[in-house]
Design a protein around this motif. Structure first.
Motif, PDB file in Angstrom:
ATOM      1  N   MET A   1     -14.524   8.459 -35.613  1.00 21.27           N
ATOM      2  CA  MET A   1     -14.259   9.644 -36.434  1.00 21.27           C
ATOM      3  C   MET A   1     -15.370   9.911 -37.459  1.00 21.27           C
ATOM      4  O   MET A   1     -15.225  10.737 -38.333  1.00 21.27           O
ATOM      5  CB  MET A   1     -12.929   9.476 -37.177  1.00 21.27           C
ATOM      6  N   GLN A   4     -16.797  13.513 -37.461  1.00 19.11           N
ATOM      7  CA  GLN A   4     -15.808  14.591 -37.426  1.00 19.11           C
ATOM      8  C   GLN A   4     -15.773  15.356 -38.749  1.00 19.11           C
ATOM      9  O   GLN A   4     -15.963  14.787 -39.821  1.00 19.11           O
ATOM     10  CB  GLN A   4     -14.428  13.993 -37.136  1.00 19.11           C
ATOM     11  N   SER A  77      -6.763  18.430 -41.894  1.00 20.79           N
ATOM     12  CA  SER A  77      -6.728  17.359 -40.888  1.00 20.79           C
ATOM     13  C   SER A  77      -5.589  16.381 -41.138  1.00 20.79           C
ATOM     14  O   SER A  77      -4.985  15.847 -40.204  1.00 20.79           O
ATOM     15  CB  SER A  77      -8.054  16.589 -40.901  1.00 20.79           C
TER      16      SER A  77
END
Length: 340
Positions: A1, A4, A77
């Motif tokens: 991640m 991201q 998110s």
């Protein structure tokens, strides 16, 4: 991640400030705080009134945080919230909102330790502050906590010393109350102390272990001192207020620095960071900067807006947890008392 593009909505409601923040890859896009003025009339935070005010404030505060960040709620998110420690009624408001938001939007939930967040606020990407390297010593000083923490990594922290009774913020506020200053008295005392002579009225520093703190004796010393002097001169406090505040603040700052010096000596770690509401105090900030010059420490002082209770620090920890997938379930329990 790692690569991201992450948007974390942070919620902070541990005491009497309702706060929401949006962070994007470590950068604060918004940091909104609604302060509850109602407690001033009572000279301290009233838990029931605090939780009611959180219920009134949380939706508009979150709406404003999203507006200032210029993102739609669908872009979030994950949502991070303060699990504890704090006032249970206040914590439950933030937790309930966050759980509902996570379920409604189908996004992860992130539970954050409030005291860890004060330490990790240093890792918010901001031109006005730098991040410490691991390991470092953190002095967390607030209205409810006084702790020396050895920080080995983001989530590997060890408390190596803490207060045996009252917190440093309470010592400031209670001393201020004795002097007749309005609540919260700490910031007002700091302002007056800057205009006073700290050597005129010295106060005793409590004697406990090398890494432990105690503030109950100091409050008692201030009370007895004021009672004695006002008996002889009813106008004593009014005539000497700046010098009294300077004496109290100087004593507390010297005491905190003594403990920090002990921690550096014992651990061999000379990277030192402060966090928590009292880290906004001008005396401790000045003392730390001087220590960097005279003792060769590397010191880290957060921006004022990241010192007091705020949601940016909650969102920052949330992002670190999101990247390592440390998600919480919706049955996670809020905790008034909570260790690292």
């Amino acid at each position: 991640m790692k690569d991201q593009n992450i948007y974390i909505l942070g919620i902070e409601s541990s005491c009497d400030d309702t706060a929401a923040s949006v962070i994007n890859n470590g950068v604060v896009l918004s940091n909104v705080v609604a302060t509850q003025k109602i407690h001033e009339a009572y000279g301290g935070v009233v838990p029931e009134l605090a939780s009611r005010a959180h219920q009134q404030n949380i939706v508009p505060v979150v709406h404003e945080a999203l507006r200032q960040a210029n993102i739609d709620k669908k872009a979030v998110s994950a949502i991070a919230f303060t699990q504890g420690p704090g006032l249970m009624g206040s914590l439950l408001v933030g937790a309930s909102f966050s759980k509902s938001f996570a379920m409604g939007m189908g996004i992860p939930l992130l539970a954050v330790n409030h005291m860890q967040a004060h330490i990790l606020a240093h890792f918010i990407k901001d031109e006005e502050q730098k991040a410490p390297g691991f390991p470092f010593i953190a002095l967390t000083i607030s209205g409810g906590h006084t702790q020396l923490v050895k920080v080995k990594n983001y989530f590997d922290m060890e408390i190596i010393g803490e207060t045996l009774d009252d917190a440093v913020g309470e010592a400031f506020d209670k001393s201020a109350k004795i002097l007749g200053l309005p609540y919260p008295g700490g910031p007002m005392m700091d302002k007056l102390a800057q205009q006073g002579d700290p050597s005129r009225f010295p106060f005793p520093k409590p004697k406990v272990g090398p890494l432990e703190f105690s503030f109950s004796g100091l409050k008692t010393a201030v009370l007895y001192f004021v009672e004695k002097e006002t008996k002889a001169n009813p106008n004593f406090v009014e005539e000497n207020l700046n010098d009294i505040c300077a004496g109290i603040q100087s004593t507390i700052v010297e005491y905190l620095m003594d403990k920090l010096k002990n921690a550096v000596k014992i651990t061999g770690i000379n990277e030192v960071a402060i966090g928590g509401g009292v880290s906004a105090n001008s005396g401790i900030r000045t003392a730390l900067r001087e220590a960097e010059q005279s003792l060769g420490w590397k010191t880290y002082i957060p921006k004022f807006e990241y010192c007091t209770d705020n949601a940016a620090m909650i969102a920052m920890v949330g992002e670190l947890k999101y990247r390592t997938q440390q998600f919480a379930e919706t049955d996670v329990i809020s905790m008034a008392r909570m260790k690292f």
